[in-house]
Design an enzyme around this catalytic site. Structure first.
Site, mmCIF file in Angstrom:
data_model
loop_
_atom_site.group_PDB
_atom_site.id
_atom_site.type_symbol
_atom_site.label_atom_id
_atom_site.label_comp_id
_atom_site.label_asym_id
_atom_site.label_seq_id
_atom_site.Cartn_x
_atom_site.Cartn_y
_atom_site.Cartn_z
ATOM 1 C CE LYS A 292 53.705 49.033 33.219
ATOM 2 N NZ LYS A 292 52.311 49.235 33.679
ATOM 3 C CD GLU A 377 37.011 46.165 33.502
ATOM 4 O OE1 GLU A 377 38.021 46.668 32.991
ATOM 5 O OE2 GLU A 377 36.970 44.969 33.908
ATOM 6 N NE ARG A 405 36.801 42.167 30.881
ATOM 7 C CZ ARG A 405 38.000 41.916 31.399
ATOM 8 N NH1 ARG A 405 38.821 42.912 31.651
ATOM 9 N NH2 ARG A 405 38.356 40.688 31.671
#
Length: 637
Positions: A292, A377, A405
């Site tokens: 990254k 979640e 969600r």
């Protein structure tokens, strides 16, 4: 190099109008193109803000995908769509990056309105494999022999939905579906969980470097023909990878062929691996290792989040160009630590967003009391319910849009069992630049459906601290505290408190009751001033707790000729809608005007621009009240 160069596609990149233009480039030109892409990424995000680290990490990977596959005939689906900037550049949009994340410019995520190459406008994680499975099934139904490529990474494999999709993908071994796992070991922060530990084992294993080098030699060496032998060389390194490094067996036990690990910054190795996957007749997983922030040392060295999402910054130093005022999240960050100091039973839960939601200070001070469950979640909510059943008080901090969600878990796991779990919803209401999927405009409507739930929308920092403390005292039902994105407005003290309702302004013989929910209380006060200028007297209140609906609101409504509600939530099912129903049930005969967010998917733009477009401004609200006030002589209703 200037601190912030102009945002402009140059050189080879300026001539790229679509993926097929990559076919004419030789190796040296492709290397130059990668450099130009990184230059434009840094310049654009330094100027406009956005997701830098994830996109710097997928430059070579995106180039390889578009050289091997034929988009849009082959469908490329991006999970966590914030890693699609390079894809946008290679599909003819590099010239438009000066307008990245601006009102009429490029979205920060894939956008079907922008390009035929964008299939999914997703910016919630762990969904790409399900989309891909459906697209591949559609190909099968229509007789198409095209491929579907799903790129998943930035921690999205920690989401349960990804594994549900893999389970289905593995059951059909003749579909042309390539799963590219972009393994950079991170979401916002280092990825957590058992899968992450197994993949991290690859990097830390003594056999990793020589095995990766052996794979690279087979991929790029003279003997690396792209036929069955090459596939066996990749899919194999079986004895070396399966025994020593482990992930191949994990995926192949599901029935999905595994290729890798592949160096995600070696373009030739990537193209060879993807070509081998393309030639295989069934689903293949290509495991790609990337860094990254690759190519920009300031991002790579950023220990916090490797510049996952950045505000405008000086590209020479990485420093923000402006110091943001204290935000809502910072108020929560400080107060939850104070509460944790006082109450050892309070714990925190985050879904791979420790810093963005403000649980980092809590974790620093009490590392054994904060749990990061990954991008999961649903699990976060039910796990929190189990914690509550076990005698502690969990505080689950998520973005408001992400709680959608896990609605079923809030309803039937937490609320049904009357468990004391506090949900802290960051970025509630209109968030702006990140587009439709990130506006937190659904939570108050959805949560109105949950029996027994308590919901607070603080108007300022002092009320946020107050509501948070009240919420963690509720041990027999779920409680929710929601707040907006950005700077915290000045504290506004009440002139009176009636039950749980704060009265912020009370004119004598008031005609209009203005109900400002959360930070919209400030807008209600501004509208009251405008009404006063027009000779109309008002009462302004902040309910503080909007569920259950305070009975004092009905008492106040009965004393006025018009009620006006203002909220940063959708019109249907929100606070205003609930009050309309309550006023009707009580037969009060008082008209109620509801000002809220139109129930539509909002385009990306600055918050104030969107609010004005929605009519959520003090002048618009005051004008509507004047028009609708009974007996004012200018009614249209």
């Amino acid at each position: 190099m200037a601190a912030n160069d102009a945002v402009e596609a140059r050189g080879i990149l300026a001539g790229i109008s679509g993926p097929r233009d990559l076919e004419r480039l030789d190796a040296a030109e492709l290397d130059q193109l990668a450099e130009e892409i990184r230059e434009l990424l840094i310049a654009a995000v330094a100027t406009r803000g956005g997701h830098l680290g994830p996109n710097l990490g997928v430059v070579e990977l995106t180039m390889a995908i578009h050289r091997v596959f034929e988009s849009p005939q082959d469908k490329v689906v991006w999970d966590t769509g914030h890693q699609s900037y390079v894809h946008k550049m290679l599909t003819g949009r590099a010239r438009d990056f000066n307008g990245l994340r601006t009102e009429t410019g490029l979205s920060g995520y894939p956008s079907r309105a922008e390009s035929e190459h964008d299939w999914v406008e997703n910016s919630h994680a762990s969904t790409s494999l399900s989309y891909a499975d459906g697209l591949a099934r559609a190909h099968e139904q229509t007789g198409s022999d095209r491929h579907v490529v799903a790129v998943i990474g930035d921690g999205a494999m920690t989401g349960g939905m990804a594994w549900e999709a893999l389970n289905n993908i593995a059951a059909h071994r003749d579909r042309r579906l390539v799963v590219v796992v972009n393994d950079n070991g991170r979401s916002y922060r280092p990825t957590v969980g058992g899968l992450a530990q197994r993949l991290t084992h690859i990097r830390t294993s003594p056999g990793y470097e020589p095995t990766l080098q052996a794979i690279k030699e087979r991929l790029t060496g003279r003997g690396g023909a792209l036929g069955p032998a090459a596939y066996e060389a990749l899919h194999a390194v079986k004895k070396g990878v399966k025994d020593a490094l482990a992930p191949q067996g994990m995926f192949e036990d599901l029935g999905i062929k595994y290729i890798g690990p592949v160096d995600g910054h070696d373009r030739v190795a990537l193209e060879t691996a993807l070509t081998a996957a393309k030639r295989f007749s069934g689903p293949v997983l290509v495991h790609v290792l990337t860094t990254k922030g690759q190519g920009y040392d300031i991002a790579v060295d950023n220990e916090n989040d490797q510049m996952h999402q950045s505000v405008p910054f000086d590209r020479l130093t990485g420093d923000a160009l402006a110091v943001a005022p204290a935000g809502w999240t910072s108020v929560f960050r400080d107060e939850i630590v104070r509460i944790a100091d006082e109450r050892t039973d309070v714990v925190g839960i985050t879904a791979a967003m420790l810093h963005p939601v403000g649980l980092d200070a809590f974790a620093d001070k009490f590392p054994d009391r904060v749990f990061d469950v990954g991008i999961a979640e649903q699990h976060a909510v039910t796990c929190a319910t189990g914690l509550a059943m076990g005698g502690v008080h969990p505080v689950v901090a998520v973005y408001a849009t992400f709680l959608n969600r896990a609605f079923d878990q809030v309803l039937l796991d937490t609320a049904l069992h009357r468990c004391g779990v506090t949900f802290v919803l960051d970025r509630a209401g209109v968030t702006g630049d990140d587009g439709a999927s990130h506006n937190g405009m659904w939570d108050m409507s959805l949560l109105q459906l949950v029996p027994g739930l308590h919901l607070s929308a603080p108007r300022d920092g002092a009320r946020l601290r107050e509501a948070l403390r009240e919420a963690v005292e509720i041990d027999d039902a779920p409680s929710v505290v929601r707040f907006a994105k950005g700077a915290v407005p000045d504290d506004v003290e009440a002139v009176e408190r009636v039950g749980v309702v704060d009265v912020l302004r009370r004119d004598d013989d008031a005609q209009v009751l203005l109900v400002g929910v959360g930070p919209m209380a400030h807008m209600a006060l501004a509208a009251a001033e405008l009404l006063a200028d027009a000779g109309v007297r008002s009462t302004v209140v902040d309910p503080r707790w909007v569920k259950p609906l305070p009975p004092q609101l009905l008492e106040l409504a009965a004393r006025h000729r018009l009620v006006v509600t203002i909220e940063d939530n959708g019109r249907q099912g929100g606070v205003g809608s609930t009050l309309v129903q309550a006023v009707s049930d009580a037969a009060l005969g008082v008209p109620v005007r509801v000002h809220a967010i139109a129930q539509e998917f909002l385009p990306h733009a600055k918050r104030d621009v969107l609010l004005e477009r929605l009519g959520l401004t003090a002048p618009a609200i005051a004008d509507d009240a004047l028009r609708c006030l009974p007996g004012a002589g200018n009614n249209e209703d």
